[in-house]
Design an enzyme around this catalytic site. Structure first.
Site, PDB file in Angstrom:
ATOM      1  N   ASP A  61       0.766  -1.102  -0.052  1.00  0.00           N
ATOM      2  CA  ASP A  61      -0.012   0.069   0.022  1.00  0.00           C
ATOM      3  C   ASP A  61       0.852   1.254   0.021  1.00  0.00           C
ATOM      4  O   ASP A  61       0.768   2.391   1.087  1.00  0.00           O
ATOM      5  CB  ASP A  61      -0.865   0.122   1.344  1.00  0.00           C
ATOM      6  CG  ASP A  61      -1.597  -1.441   1.648  1.00  0.00           C
ATOM      7  OD1 ASP A  61      -2.235  -1.787   0.586  1.00  0.00           O
ATOM      8  OD2 ASP A  61      -1.762  -1.882   2.701  1.00  0.00           O
ATOM      9  N   GLU A 268     -11.558  -0.173  -3.103  1.00  0.00           N
ATOM     10  CA  GLU A 268     -10.776   0.306  -1.983  1.00  0.00           C
ATOM     11  C   GLU A 268      -9.710   1.017  -2.475  1.00  0.00           C
ATOM     12  O   GLU A 268      -9.618   1.407  -3.885  1.00  0.00           O
ATOM     13  CB  GLU A 268     -10.116  -0.672  -1.092  1.00  0.00           C
ATOM     14  CG  GLU A 268      -9.571  -1.535  -1.624  1.00  0.00           C
ATOM     15  CD  GLU A 268      -8.898  -2.994  -0.828  1.00  0.00           C
ATOM     16  OE1 GLU A 268      -9.336  -2.946   0.417  1.00  0.00           O
ATOM     17  OE2 GLU A 268      -7.960  -3.811  -1.056  1.00  0.00           O
TER      18      GLU A 268
HETATM   19  O1  FUB Z   1      -2.880  -3.614   3.421  1.00  0.00           O
HETATM   20  C1  FUB Z   1      -4.420  -3.691   4.110  1.00  0.00           C
HETATM   21  C2  FUB Z   1      -5.301  -3.693   3.163  1.00  0.00           C
HETATM   22  O2  FUB Z   1      -4.998  -4.301   1.860  1.00  0.00           O
HETATM   23  C3  FUB Z   1      -5.245  -2.213   2.550  1.00  0.00           C
HETATM   24  O3  FUB Z   1      -5.789  -1.226   3.446  1.00  0.00           O
HETATM   25  C4  FUB Z   1      -6.095  -2.487   1.374  1.00  0.00           C
HETATM   26  O4  FUB Z   1      -6.054  -1.205   0.419  1.00  0.00           O
HETATM   27  C5  FUB Z   1      -5.534  -3.423   0.806  1.00  0.00           C
HETATM   28  O5  FUB Z   1      -4.257  -3.290   0.113  1.00  0.00           O
END
Ligand code: FUB
Length: 370
Positions: A61, A268
């Protein structure tokens, strides 16, 4: 809705990753994974566009910014906490953040050490997920999602005088914040905005009524999808200035993207950048996990869907950032090249090209040879 097919896809990809990472299955320690990563790469017949930027930690991320003439990267710090793989993402049980910097793309990457530890956040329960950072008034701000002691994701903020940290967290989460994946964009007029939200493990589907509901609620496939959220930041960058609004993601006819439109609707990983006066809202899609983009004339939206920036990467999560540095644009992203495990990722970078008409060239992070 697609929660179950999404889970099946994750299971399929995990099975694929397990074959790819043959030999890594029975142990979980980072050292052992490191010892076997060369073999894992070789057995997969894969060709990767870029190599991992960090090899002594697992990182994901990556939110990249240019501060003080360098690129600073604010990633999640993936660990294997020994939590069994669970539908709600419990095994992504991260506990601190490291900050990294680079003087040049392709040059050495400096690890500035632990910038924030979960044990120093008074209200935190578990799971430090994807962070972002901002700079204003001579201060640096680290924004982070973490579950509170009731197991509800909230977004916190921590401050520092240095982009490398360490960061000191505020005593409480940002009022009216929820879900995950904060991304803070500061416009050329100095106003800042936070985009946030993530579906499934990120709990956005529990906030349809405006308050937290223990149960998951998804709109029907033929209804407008759950949209990401946006709020103006206060002048001191520590709270929202005004209400949280939906970021409207529209199709080519000006209609909201629908829940069933898995190739295009929001999932997301929101990010905003501005290029030639246009605002680009990019994000991970539906149960397909492209990094897609939509463009608009205001940082508050609406944004009209345009296409795919990054095809799905190895490992089922896809999360990126886009930054301009010394006249070139870069895409930071992650995959699971080093581990073959979905929750042990590694950050990467590659150049990103805007075409003269404002569209973005699609990037494929890995290819497989027969
Ligand atoms: O790293 C945890 C979660 O996985 C992140 O918040 C999301 O965007 C996904 O990459």
């Amino acid at each position: 809705m697609n929660r179950h097919s999404y889970y099946k896809k994750a299971v399929f990809l995990m099975a694929f990753a397990s074959v790819f990472a043959a030999g890594c299955q029975s142990n979980n320690t980072e050292t052992q994974v490191q010892e076997e990563e060369t073999q894992a790469s070789a057995t997969g017949n894969k060709r990767y566009l870029s190599e991992p930027l960090v090899t002594d930690n697992f990182t994901a991320d990556p939110s990249a910014h240019v501060f003080e003439g360098k690129i600073y990267i604010y990633p999640s710090h993936d660990i294997d906490a020994g939590i069994p793989e669970k539908d709600d993402g419990s095994h992504f049980d991260m506990r601190d953040y490291h900050v990294y910097s680079m003087d040049s793309v392709g040059g050495p990457v400096q690890d500035h050490g632990v910038a924030l530890d979960i044990k120093d956040i008074p209200w935190a329960g578990r799971q430090l997920w994807a962070p972002d950072a901002a700079h204003k008034n001579g201060k640096y701000y680290l924004y982070f999602p973490v579950k509170d002691k009731e197991d509800v994701f909230r977004i916190g903020v921590a401050t520092s005088n240095s982009p490398a940290g360490p960061f000191k967290p505020e005593a409480k989460p940002i009022a009216n914040s929820y879900s995950i994946d904060p991304a803070v964009y500061t416009d050329t007029d100095g106003k800042s905005y936070m985009y946030f939200g993530g579906i499934w493990g990120g709990q956005l589907q529990r906030w349809s009524s405006g308050t937290y509901n223990q149960n998951d609620e998804y709109p029907a496939d033929d209804q407008p999808s759950l949209m990401p959220k946006v709020a103006r930041m206060s002048a001191d960058m520590l709270s929202f200035d005004g209400e949280v609004k939906d970021v409207q993601l529209l199709d080519e006819n000006g209609k909201p993207l629908l829940t069933g439109d898995n190739d295009r609707r929001f999932f997301e990983a929101a990010w905003v950048h501005k290029h030639n006066g246009k605002y680009y809202f990019s994000y991970s899609t539906g149960d397909t996990h492209n990094i897609a983009y939509a463009t608009g004339d205001s940082p508050m939206g609406p944004f009209t869907y345009q296409g795919v920036i990054l095809n799905p990467v190895e490992g089922w999560t896809n999360h990126h950032s886009i930054v301009e540095f010394k006249g070139k644009w870069y895409l930071f992203y992650h995959d699971t090249q080093r581990s073959g495990k979905t929750h042990l990722r590694n950050i990467k970078v590659t150049e990103l090209q805007h075409n003269p008409d404002g569209t973005i060239q699609t990037i494929t992070a890995q290819t497989e040879e027969a």
